[in-house]
Design an enzyme around this catalytic site. Structure first.
Site, short mmCIF file in Angstrom:
data_model
loop_
_atom_site.label_atom_id
_atom_site.label_comp_id
_atom_site.label_asym_id
_atom_site.label_seq_id
_atom_site.Cartn_x
_atom_site.Cartn_y
_atom_site.Cartn_z
N GLY A 15 0.82 -1.20 0.00
CA GLY A 15 0.00 0.00 0.00
C GLY A 15 0.86 1.25 0.00
O GLY A 15 1.88 1.32 0.69
N HIS A 67 -21.72 8.03 5.12
CA HIS A 67 -21.59 9.48 5.02
C HIS A 67 -22.90 10.07 4.51
O HIS A 67 -23.44 9.60 3.52
CB HIS A 67 -20.45 9.82 4.06
CG HIS A 67 -19.95 11.21 4.21
ND1 HIS A 67 -20.70 12.30 3.86
CD2 HIS A 67 -18.78 11.69 4.69
CE1 HIS A 67 -20.00 13.39 4.12
NE2 HIS A 67 -18.83 13.06 4.61
N SER A 76 -18.47 17.06 -0.23
CA SER A 76 -17.81 17.35 1.05
C SER A 76 -18.80 17.76 2.14
O SER A 76 -19.75 18.50 1.91
CB SER A 76 -16.79 18.46 0.87
OG SER A 76 -16.35 18.88 2.14
N ARG A 78 -22.05 12.58 11.44
CA ARG A 78 -22.41 11.85 10.23
C ARG A 78 -23.43 10.74 10.47
O ARG A 78 -24.39 10.61 9.70
CB ARG A 78 -21.16 11.20 9.64
CG ARG A 78 -20.20 12.22 9.14
CD ARG A 78 -18.92 11.59 8.67
NE ARG A 78 -18.08 12.66 8.16
CZ ARG A 78 -16.85 12.50 7.73
NH1 ARG A 78 -16.29 11.32 7.74
NH2 ARG A 78 -16.16 13.53 7.28
N HIS A 88 -18.72 4.95 3.38
CA HIS A 88 -17.62 5.87 3.16
C HIS A 88 -16.32 5.41 3.80
O HIS A 88 -15.23 5.61 3.27
CB HIS A 88 -18.04 7.22 3.77
CG HIS A 88 -17.00 8.27 3.68
ND1 HIS A 88 -16.47 8.66 2.47
CD2 HIS A 88 -16.37 8.99 4.62
CE1 HIS A 88 -15.57 9.61 2.70
NE2 HIS A 88 -15.48 9.81 3.99
N GLU A 136 -6.20 2.92 7.37
CA GLU A 136 -7.59 2.48 7.47
C GLU A 136 -7.68 0.96 7.63
O GLU A 136 -8.68 0.43 8.11
CB GLU A 136 -8.38 2.95 6.24
CG GLU A 136 -9.89 2.80 6.42
CD GLU A 136 -10.71 3.41 5.29
OE1 GLU A 136 -10.19 4.27 4.55
OE2 GLU A 136 -11.88 3.01 5.14
N ARG A 183 -15.80 7.42 13.19
CA ARG A 183 -14.65 8.29 12.97
C ARG A 183 -15.12 9.72 12.76
O ARG A 183 -16.06 9.97 12.03
CB ARG A 183 -13.86 7.83 11.75
CG ARG A 183 -12.81 8.82 11.33
CD ARG A 183 -12.00 8.34 10.16
NE ARG A 183 -12.69 8.39 8.89
CZ ARG A 183 -12.88 9.49 8.16
NH1 ARG A 183 -12.46 10.66 8.60
NH2 ARG A 183 -13.50 9.43 7.00
N LEU A 208 -7.14 11.03 7.67
CA LEU A 208 -5.87 11.48 7.11
C LEU A 208 -4.86 11.62 8.23
O LEU A 208 -3.70 11.23 8.11
CB LEU A 208 -6.08 12.82 6.39
CG LEU A 208 -7.10 12.80 5.25
CD1 LEU A 208 -7.19 14.17 4.58
CD2 LEU A 208 -6.74 11.74 4.21
C1 FAD Z 1 -14.11 10.29 -1.09
C2 FAD Z 1 -13.40 10.24 0.23
C3 FAD Z 1 -13.16 11.43 0.93
C4 FAD Z 1 -12.49 11.41 2.16
N1 FAD Z 1 -12.25 12.59 2.81
C5 FAD Z 1 -11.56 12.57 3.97
C6 FAD Z 1 -11.22 13.80 4.64
O1 FAD Z 1 -11.56 14.91 4.19
N2 FAD Z 1 -10.51 13.73 5.79
C7 FAD Z 1 -10.11 12.55 6.31
O2 FAD Z 1 -9.45 12.56 7.34
N3 FAD Z 1 -10.40 11.37 5.69
C8 FAD Z 1 -11.11 11.36 4.55
N4 FAD Z 1 -11.39 10.16 3.92
C9 FAD Z 1 -10.85 8.91 4.47
C10 FAD Z 1 -9.38 8.76 4.11
O3 FAD Z 1 -9.15 9.30 2.84
C11 FAD Z 1 -8.90 7.32 4.09
O4 FAD Z 1 -9.32 6.66 5.24
C12 FAD Z 1 -7.38 7.25 4.05
O5 FAD Z 1 -6.87 8.06 3.04
C13 FAD Z 1 -6.91 5.82 3.88
O6 FAD Z 1 -5.52 5.82 3.68
P1 FAD Z 1 -4.71 4.46 3.65
O7 FAD Z 1 -3.29 4.83 3.41
O8 FAD Z 1 -5.02 3.66 4.84
O9 FAD Z 1 -5.30 3.65 2.40
P2 FAD Z 1 -5.41 4.00 0.81
O10 FAD Z 1 -5.07 5.40 0.50
O11 FAD Z 1 -6.74 3.49 0.36
O12 FAD Z 1 -4.29 3.12 0.18
C14 FAD Z 1 -4.38 1.74 0.03
C15 FAD Z 1 -3.16 1.27 -0.71
O13 FAD Z 1 -3.10 -0.14 -0.64
C16 FAD Z 1 -2.87 -0.69 -1.91
N5 FAD Z 1 -3.48 -2.01 -1.92
C17 FAD Z 1 -4.70 -2.38 -1.47
N6 FAD Z 1 -4.85 -3.70 -1.58
C18 FAD Z 1 -3.72 -4.18 -2.12
C19 FAD Z 1 -3.27 -5.48 -2.46
N7 FAD Z 1 -4.01 -6.56 -2.25
N8 FAD Z 1 -2.04 -5.60 -3.02
C20 FAD Z 1 -1.25 -4.51 -3.23
N9 FAD Z 1 -1.63 -3.27 -2.89
C21 FAD Z 1 -2.84 -3.11 -2.34
C22 FAD Z 1 -3.46 0.30 -2.87
O14 FAD Z 1 -2.84 0.16 -4.12
C23 FAD Z 1 -3.12 1.61 -2.19
O15 FAD Z 1 -1.80 1.98 -2.54
C24 FAD Z 1 -12.07 10.18 2.69
C25 FAD Z 1 -12.30 8.99 2.00
C26 FAD Z 1 -12.98 9.01 0.79
C27 FAD Z 1 -13.25 7.72 0.09
#
Ligand code: FAD
Ligand code: SF4
Ligand code: FES
Lengths: 247, 648
Positions: B51, B277, B295, B341, B412, B436, B446, B452
């Site tokens: 990831g 959401h 948003s 939410r 969401h 996440e 949350r 973030l």
């Molecule tokens: C539309 C939207 C708006 C949001 N707005 C906000 C906000 O304003 N403020 C806030 O705090 N949070 C917000 N969130 C929540 C937040 O964005 C996410 O919870 C957070 O970014 C997750 O980050 P992460 O690094 O855990 O995962 P992700 O960014 O989802 O990254 C997952 C990574 O894992 C990799 N991966 C997954 N499975 C595999 C696999 N089997 N093999 C290899 N690679 C894999 C993917 O390629 C990716 O690189 C929002 C979420 C969404 C959907």
């Protein structure tokens, strides 16, 4: 609505490709362009055909994965809109729509509409960053940034790295993409120490990756879904001249 | 509820890494007690990170900067496209730059309370503490946050908090933060410290001598299966909201990495805690492939309403003021449109269930800017929300300056995830989980702008400190291709692919995914009941049978094959869906994002049962009797005493 799509089919990197026509019937005008392809793929699978491969992920215009040349225009007819945000209501019943991959020397086709854009990552590796190892940062308020600069830097930083600019450019140049990053980082005070080496190294990397030269054709900015302006290329050129003379 | 036909109960699970003593000093003490790795030895230690989102990207860059050898994986064509890129609203930090009474303690307090008293105090306190470092780090990387005219960082209040602690970059905060982490990561790739493998999907975890030592991956371009080894494995693979098929997640978001680890022994905690959401664009038809978030900031100025009468099909502008029900303002006079939410979502569902919803299928409520436009002027509204209004118009073809937006709740975020201790280590030694994908900090709900914060806290500041304690006892014995567990893990992957391709049935993968989504939304969505969940478990089991006999996956394994990728993900979602329903069934209380119909106050508000359910539910894949086994982690509240959330 009923439409016909003619899609570039190519089974692998070294295979030849050709346009293949498909009828898509009963599509809702509220469907997105990619949802239209989804619907087509479902029928292809059940008919025992190979579904169309295409890159996509967020489907909300921000990840930069989607990449289709639609009727000869990268990302299609709607201004400042990625392929995934384009909706079928922009087309008419009975339309014939051509769908092709990005075409550029530095973006070889992998399969159907999927191309290899790793050359963009190589440009960033060469200098598209500010060296700030974790844990070394001063307080965020230590250096105020004029709002005007911060806003402009933000505008430049909204580039999603989709590569439409390269696909639209007659020379297959990545200048708009590179200029956006140079401008973003060059406008921030934190970006000053590496400003000269950054522009020299990133330009070298884009040449090495096989992108063409910029002749100010301006096609890039016309298709850019984020409206990155051509003026940033001017900014890059001026940074480059300054950096070279200091050498 | 005692163990039943659906699950059995095992020993409690205990977080042994958490220090006790005053909460303010726990993190410092943990860092001090953690073993360090001599810089000269770090290069000999390899860490696999699955990831490249905020959590994985920041962890990979930081560990590489520290001198470890990092191997990084993502399924997209570039690490920059991880779904963190899509986050809009902002990131919280207890900087108190507004001098409005914010502090680490207040952010801690708000987060524990917001999580409805189902998170660990130690973790949440640490999150609030390091939040301030995150902003410093991002600014140093050149992240172009919004600024005021004086050049200082701007803040806004988000999701109904009383202080302004949210940092943002227009409506693209996630993009800008992720690009910061991505650029730091690319720098390390360029320096040769990180080996980046884009378009590679992790399909199995390799455990040797009880320790996580590698993964099996598939090259998504050539289809080649390979085994990759390391001294520790980090999962940063994001959330599992796509179990509902329709969600605000990217199409590729999946649970496979976590689920494969779960099947090999990592406990999965609180799977039923999902965040729905309230402000998303409603479905427009059966072609719908995902839902788009609008948003939350829109609720600062938009007013939510539905007609007072059922099945009122008049245009919004034809419905006079006294025939409108501004139901959030009516039911929650003190928070109004800014209620959290979960509350806003359930209220929308309730008015639609009453037959007062608007738009196609009656599944929508209005978010109206008419008052804001007449109060502030169109220009001011445009300056604040222009890009969101454009996005709405592009998707729906309707102009929100002229007629109210239609919104409806959508899945969401998932608070549940792999169980981790204070060190972010799962129950499999050497397997760490960040972002996440873990269950750590948000409890049952949350708060906005906190995901973030958590992703970057885990990746930049927490994991790099805690993983060293583990790695200090390495390098571990060399693992080779021929070791029995490696051969077996590879074979599991190959057999599964073979199976998918050989069924050659008559239903597409997507058709199964959609059906699963319907079941989950109907019975494990905004309101859950014993009857519905029991029914859902039966439906999911039948769906699983059908999937493994009727799915049709075209093409071969040794090529780029997007349906093969999807088949693997959907197969795992089906199993996860069942566990989510079992978890929801066992938790006979309402808390945060989990609302049980049987557990509400006389006026329809969520009713928690702290006497029975003040624990995290960590599930083991199979107990001896073939049922998932529940391991409880008791939660103790020494600082923030459980109270009822009230927004009236
Ligand atoms: C539309 C939207 C708006 C949001 N707005 C906000 C906000 O304003 N403020 C806030 O705090 N949070 C917000 N969130 C929540 C937040 O964005 C996410 O919870 C957070 O970014 C997750 O980050 P992460 O690094 O855990 O995962 P992700 O960014 O989802 O990254 C997952 C990574 O894992 C990799 N991966 C997954 N499975 C595999 C696999 N089997 N093999 C290899 N690679 C894999 C993917 O390629 C990716 O690189 C929002 C979420 C969404 C959907
Ligand atoms: S400059 Fe525009 S077209 Fe080019 S990669 Fe960036 S967003 Fe895409
Ligand atoms: S799919 Fe992400 S920008 Fe189009």
């Amino acid at each position: 609505m009923d439409i016909k799509v003619r899609v570039w089919r190519q089974s692998g990197p070294s295979a030849g490709g050709k346009m293949v026509a498909y009828d898509v019937k009963g599509i809702s005008p509220d469907a997105s362009f990619l949802e239209m392809i989804d619907v087509l793929n479902e029928t292809l699978i059940l008919d025992g055909d190979d579904p169309i491969a295409f890159d996509h992920d967020c489907r909300e215009g921000i990840c930069g994965a989607c990449s289709m040349v639609i009727n000869g225009v990268a990302h299609g007819p709607e201004k400042a809109t990625t392929t995934c945000q384009l909706h079928m209501r922009k087309f008419k019943d009975g339309d014939v729509i051509d769908v092709e991959p990005w075409r550029a020397a530095a973006f070889p086709v992998i399969k159907d509409l999927i191309v290899d854009r790793s050359a963009f990552d190589q440009i960033i590796q060469a200098g598209g960053y500010i060296s700030a190892p974790t844990g070394t940062a001063p307080d965020a308020h230590a250096t105020p940034v004029p709002k005007k600069d911060a806003d402009l830097a933000f505008e430049a930083a909204t580039c999603i790295g989709c590569g439409a600019c390269v696909a639209a450019c007659p020379n297959g140049s990545s200048m708009l993409f590179t200029a956006a990053k140079i401008s973003h980082l060059g406008l921030m005070p934190q970006g000053q120490p590496e400003r000269d080496s950054r522009v020299i190294d990133m330009l070298q990397a884009q040449d090495d990756a096989g992108f063409g030269g910029c002749t100010n054709a301006g096609e890039c900015t016309m298709v850019c879904p984020k409206g990155i302006p051509l003026s940033l290329i001017g900014r890059l050129n001026s940074d480059y001249r300054k950096a070279i003379t200091k050498r | 509820m005692a163990a039943t036909e659906f699950w059995s109960e095992g020993e409690p699970v205990v977080d042994k890494a958490a220090p006790d003593g005053p909460v303010e000093t726990r993190w410092d003490r943990r860092k001090f007690s953690a073993k360090l790795v001599n810089p000269a030895n770090r290069r000999k230690l390899t860490v696999i990170i699955v990831g490249t989102g905020l959590a994985g990207g920041s962890a990979a860059a930081t560990l590489a900067e520290a001198g470890y050898h990092v191997k990084s994986y993502c399924y997209q064509d570039s690490p920059r496209r991880a779904h963190s890129i899509a986050a809009q609203g902002g990131i919280n930090a207890a900087k108190n730059y507004r001098n409005d009474g914010d502090s680490v303690y207040r952010l801690f307090y708000d987060t524990v309370k917001g999580g409805d008293f189902r998170a660990r105090e130690s973790n949440v306190y640490r999150l609030a503490q390091v939040s301030v470092n995150i902003i410093d780090q991002c600014v140093a990387q050149g992240v172009p946050f919004a600024r005021e005219y004086g050049g200082l960082l701007d803040n806004r209040s988000f999701g109904g908090t009383q202080v302004s602690r949210t940092f943002y970059a227009r409506g693209q905060t996630g993009q800008q933060l992720l690009l910061g982490a991505y650029q730091a990561l690319e720098r390390q790739i360029g320096l040769g410290n990180v080996e980046m493998n884009a378009r590679h999907e992790m399909l199995e975890l390799i455990i040797v001598d009880g320790k996580a030592r590698g993964i099996v991956v598939r090259d998504m371009v050539t289809g080649e299966i390979s085994t990759e080894f390391a001294d520790a494995v980090v999962l940063a693979s994001g959330g599992y909201g796509n179990v509902f098929f329709l969600s605000t997640n990217a199409k590729g978001c999946n649970v496979t990495a976590s689920w494969r680890a779960h099947r090999k022994g990592a406990l999965f905690a609180n799977p039923c805690y999902t965040q729905i959401h309230p402000t998303c664009i409603p479905e427009s038809g059966s072609h719908q492939s995902k839902l788009t978030l609008m948003s939350e900031s829109l609720r600062n100025d938009g007013r939510v309403w539905v007609p007072k009468a059922q099945k009122d099909t008049r245009k919004a502008s034809d419905i006079p003021e006294d025939e409108r029900d501004y139901y959030l303002e009516r039911i929650y006079p003190s928070f109004g449109n800014l209620v959290p939410r979960d509350i806003a979502s359930r209220a929308a569902k309730n008015v639609c269930d009453e037959g007062r919803g608007v738009g196609p299928g009656g599944l929508g409520v209005y978010l109206d800017f008419a008052d804001a436009i007449s109060r502030l002027g169109r220009k001011a509204v445009e300056a604040k929300y222009g890009n969101l209004f454009e996005m709405y118009e592009r998707i729906t073809g309707e102009d929100p300056y002229e007629q109210p937006m239609r919104i409806y709740p959508a899945v969401h975020y998932t608070m549940g995830g792999l169980w981790v201790d204070y060190d972010l280590q799962s129950t499999v030694p050497g397997l760490f989980v960040v972002g996440e994908a873990n269950f750590s900090d948000h409890g049952a709900n949350r708060l906005g702008a906190s995901a973030l914060m958590q992703g970057l806290a885990d990746g930049y500041f927490v994991l790099p400190n805690t993983i060293s304690n583990y790695l200090a006892s390495g390098p571990f014995p060399k693992v080779t291709e021929t070791d029995a567990p490696v051969v077996e893990a590879r074979k599991q992957v190959e057999d599964r692919i073979e199976k998918f391709l050989s069924i050659d049935g008559d239903r597409t993968v997507d058709s199964f995914h959609r059906e699963l989504g319907h079941i989950m939304w109907e019975y494990c969505g905004m309101e859950r009941t014993e009857e519905g969940l029991t029914k859902a478990i039966g439906l999911i089991r039948a769906l699983k049978e059908e999937f493994w006999t009727r799915v049709k996956v075209p093409g071969k394994g040794e090529e780029l094959n997007q349906n093969l990728e999807k088949a693997g993900r959907v197969a795992d979602f089906i199993e996860l869906g069942e566990l989510m329903c079992i978890d929801a069934l066992h938790r006979r209380e309402s808390c945060g994002g989990h609302f049980r119909g049987e557990s509400q106050t006389p006026d329809g508000e969520a009713l928690r049962h702290d006497d029975e359910f003040s624990y995290a539910a960590a599930w083991e894949y199979f107990g001896a009797d073939g049922k998932p086994t529940l391991h409880k982690e008791d939660l103790n509240f020494e600082y923030v005493h459980p109270s009822t959330r009230s927004y009236k």
